[in-house]
Design a protein around this motif. Sequence first.
Motif, PDB file in Angstrom:
ATOM      1  N   GLU A   1       0.827  -1.210   0.000  1.00  0.00           N
ATOM      2  CA  GLU A   1       0.000   0.000   0.000  1.00  0.00           C
ATOM      3  C   GLU A   1       0.865   1.266   0.000  1.00  0.00           C
ATOM      4  N   GLN A   2       1.935   1.247   0.800  1.00  0.00           N
ATOM      5  CA  GLN A   2       2.805   2.424   0.854  1.00  0.00           C
ATOM      6  C   GLN A   2       3.485   2.671  -0.494  1.00  0.00           C
ATOM      7  N   LEU A   3       3.907   1.603  -1.149  1.00  0.00           N
ATOM      8  CA  LEU A   3       4.556   1.776  -2.456  1.00  0.00           C
ATOM      9  C   LEU A   3       3.542   2.241  -3.498  1.00  0.00           C
ATOM     10  N   GLU A   4       2.308   1.773  -3.366  1.00  0.00           N
ATOM     11  CA  GLU A   4       1.270   2.211  -4.306  1.00  0.00           C
ATOM     12  C   GLU A   4       1.024   3.720  -4.144  1.00  0.00           C
ATOM     13  N   GLU A   5       0.945   4.160  -2.910  1.00  0.00           N
ATOM     14  CA  GLU A   5       0.744   5.596  -2.670  1.00  0.00           C
ATOM     15  C   GLU A   5       1.934   6.414  -3.171  1.00  0.00           C
ATOM     16  N   ALA A   6       3.135   5.861  -2.993  1.00  0.00           N
ATOM     17  CA  ALA A   6       4.332   6.554  -3.471  1.00  0.00           C
ATOM     18  C   ALA A   6       4.288   6.694  -4.993  1.00  0.00           C
ATOM     19  N   MET A   7       3.882   5.614  -5.677  1.00  0.00           N
ATOM     20  CA  MET A   7       3.774   5.642  -7.140  1.00  0.00           C
ATOM     21  C   MET A   7       2.780   6.721  -7.585  1.00  0.00           C
ATOM     22  N   GLN A   8       1.634   6.775  -6.910  1.00  0.00           N
ATOM     23  CA  GLN A   8       0.606   7.751  -7.282  1.00  0.00           C
ATOM     24  C   GLN A   8       1.088   9.182  -7.044  1.00  0.00           C
TER      25      GLN A   8
ATOM     26  N   GLN B   1      10.119   0.210  -8.520  1.00  0.00           N
ATOM     27  CA  GLN B   1      10.158  -1.156  -9.083  1.00  0.00           C
ATOM     28  C   GLN B   1      11.160  -2.007  -8.318  1.00  0.00           C
ATOM     29  N   GLU B   2      12.325  -1.408  -8.037  1.00  0.00           N
ATOM     30  CA  GLU B   2      13.349  -2.158  -7.283  1.00  0.00           C
ATOM     31  C   GLU B   2      12.844  -2.485  -5.879  1.00  0.00           C
ATOM     32  N   LEU B   3      12.220  -1.499  -5.228  1.00  0.00           N
ATOM     33  CA  LEU B   3      11.692  -1.724  -3.880  1.00  0.00           C
ATOM     34  C   LEU B   3      10.616  -2.813  -3.859  1.00  0.00           C
TER      35      LEU B   3
ATOM     36  N   TYR C   1       1.395  -8.206  -7.275  1.00  0.00           N
ATOM     37  CA  TYR C   1       1.444  -8.264  -8.742  1.00  0.00           C
ATOM     38  C   TYR C   1       0.755  -7.053  -9.367  1.00  0.00           C
ATOM     39  N   GLU C   2      -0.362  -6.625  -8.780  1.00  0.00           N
ATOM     40  CA  GLU C   2      -1.066  -5.462  -9.336  1.00  0.00           C
ATOM     41  C   GLU C   2      -0.196  -4.205  -9.281  1.00  0.00           C
ATOM     42  N   LEU C   3       0.501  -4.014  -8.163  1.00  0.00           N
ATOM     43  CA  LEU C   3       1.385  -2.853  -8.042  1.00  0.00           C
ATOM     44  C   LEU C   3       2.477  -2.912  -9.106  1.00  0.00           C
ATOM     45  N   ARG C   4       3.061  -4.095  -9.280  1.00  0.00           N
ATOM     46  CA  ARG C   4       4.150  -4.230 -10.253  1.00  0.00           C
ATOM     47  C   ARG C   4       3.642  -3.999 -11.674  1.00  0.00           C
ATOM     48  N   GLU C   5       2.396  -4.429 -11.946  1.00  0.00           N
ATOM     49  CA  GLU C   5       1.795  -4.156 -13.258  1.00  0.00           C
ATOM     50  C   GLU C   5       1.663  -2.644 -13.467  1.00  0.00           C
TER      51      GLU C   5
END
Lengths: 104, 551
Positions: free
Chosen positions: B430-437, B469-471, B487-491
């Motif tokens: 979740e944290q990485l998803e928020e960072a991506m956004q 991506q690396e994280l 997998y969804e985050l990586r997609e």
Amino acid sequence: MSIEIDRQKCVGCGRCRDVCPGTLIALDTEKRAYIKYPRDCWGCTSCIKECPVCAIRFFLGADMGGMGSRMYTEKHGDILDWLIEKPDGGIVKISVDTRESNKY
Amino acid sequence: MKTEIIKTDILIIGGGTAGCYAAVTAAENSDKKILICEKAHIRRSGCLAAGVNALNAYITEGRTPQDYADYCKKDAAGIARDDLLLTMSERLNAVTERLEKEGLVILKDENGKYVTRGNRNIKINGENIKPLLAGMVSKLPNITVLNRVNIIDISVTDNRVNGAFGIGIENDVFYVIEAGAVLIATGGAAGLYKPNNPGFSRHKMWYCPFNTGAGYAMGIRHGAEMTTFEMRFIALRCKDTIAPTGTLAQGVGAKQINAHGEVYEQKYGLTTSGRVYGTVAENIAGRGPCYLQTKGITHEREQSLLKAYLNMAPSQTLKWLESGTLPSEHNVEIEGTEPYIVGGHTASGFWIDADRATTIKGLYAAGDVAGGAPQKYVTGALAEGGIAAHSMLQYLADGISGTVSGDEISQHECEITHFLSAGAPPYSTEQLEEAMQTVMDSYAGGIKTNYRFSGKSLDEADRRIVQLQELSDSLRAGDAQELMYIYELRERLTVCRTVIAHLKARHETRWHCFAENTDFPERDDEHWNVFVNSRFENGKTEIILRRVNSP
């Protein structure tokens, strides 16, 4: 915005869990449905329309201007009743005939 | 997780609009074995979960398929494929009639003709449109549906598809599916950018938040050619509820007005992107908030509107009623959404031929993952599903079947075991998803910058997405559902990189907001009336420019 499931009313049929497009609903150890990921609800109301015992309520979050009302549906033959329960206890009902098209 | 191998003739990834219709078409025209893998449940999954209250792509009386194709191409400022638009448009009315036969309620006049809304739309009661489609699927014995199976990758050797790999979210099974032909119908990508309501209501968005760009990512990873990812889609919606505005604009003729009551829509052009751009521009100029002028509509119209929204976006009806801001008394505030990648509305997606074949042999694409044909809407997605089904049957006529190698199986098993193993990752999914956004919002033209970006900001976006991506390699999952989230985050991260590369490649601003490049603020027809395509090879996104055929 999300949903609430009334544990007392839930009969554990699992239909809400099945239809949720986000796989957000689970059954607990006593086979009662609960929303496992409340922040991930899309607000599609599929679960509400599938619930055979009207145990699920939909509400808007305060972050999108919600005022504390709860919405649910009751199906009577071809008529789908949408009911909105306001915090003061008042209820607004809109009946949609599912055999009739949208006019706009 | 135990491994199970399944063999089928046709694998359909995603049981939404296009996927269900493709399965039905293939089953009705052959005795081939068809398997649908759906990550939710086909009864209510995908874009049509809540329903839809109009069919926006229909050839009304006196109009031709060519008219519809021309309209789409014009709205896309010329970046669209004539062959794809025409073959789709020719089938719009047949799929509509089929849906009506299956029980879809369509409004008719006293002579039994469909009542139209504008030049291209007809009015329906589409609350149950997805259960109808799912019902058609369930009647056909040669279709098998695996619900709650999330496909994580396709199997490709020597540029030919052999099947796919999936995870059973509820039964902890790792599926290896061997198939002669594969249709990708996974929808577009939401959740790349920070949404309008990033807090509790973060999923109150226009596009289905469960469409994560899986199909795009699988294609990109295996070197499929992709097109027009720089043409992002931004919807003009009702504020807060992100409910549709077309019902108000086309249904009751509501105009876009600013805070001073001035109609501004003509000033910026009436294309899809122009309507969003005008709203952004009026706000920047200090003339916001902006509204759709509904004040003064009759009580009867208001009642119909309340019902119409219940069949498609019930939160809007709830909002009107609980806040006491009924549309006859209060104009409806509007805003632009965060950007999405969605080939049913813009031209982003797989680069396909008129058979809906991608550049990977045996791999087909239909609906929101398929590029080159914007303004598909529901009927266009159905039409494409139908075309792809016939093409797959033709492809399989030579007796082709798929075999997945043991090496590929163990490679995917290893990856899954890694994510499911014990570990102490520094961040959650979740944290990485928020960072991506946040990265996409700040540097790749999100709401924060009024959709604007520059070459320099895109470089920063790419640098940070690569870090994420690396994280993401360090993430861990406690169960199959958390594994799906990884997998969804990586997609999404894969799709983000392609979006960034495309935005950077087009040195002009052809569509306001959709691709607002501050380094090149003007449209440049002399050099840029071309498709920006790409192929991911050896860790790099190679840009390919392709000519647009003149009509």
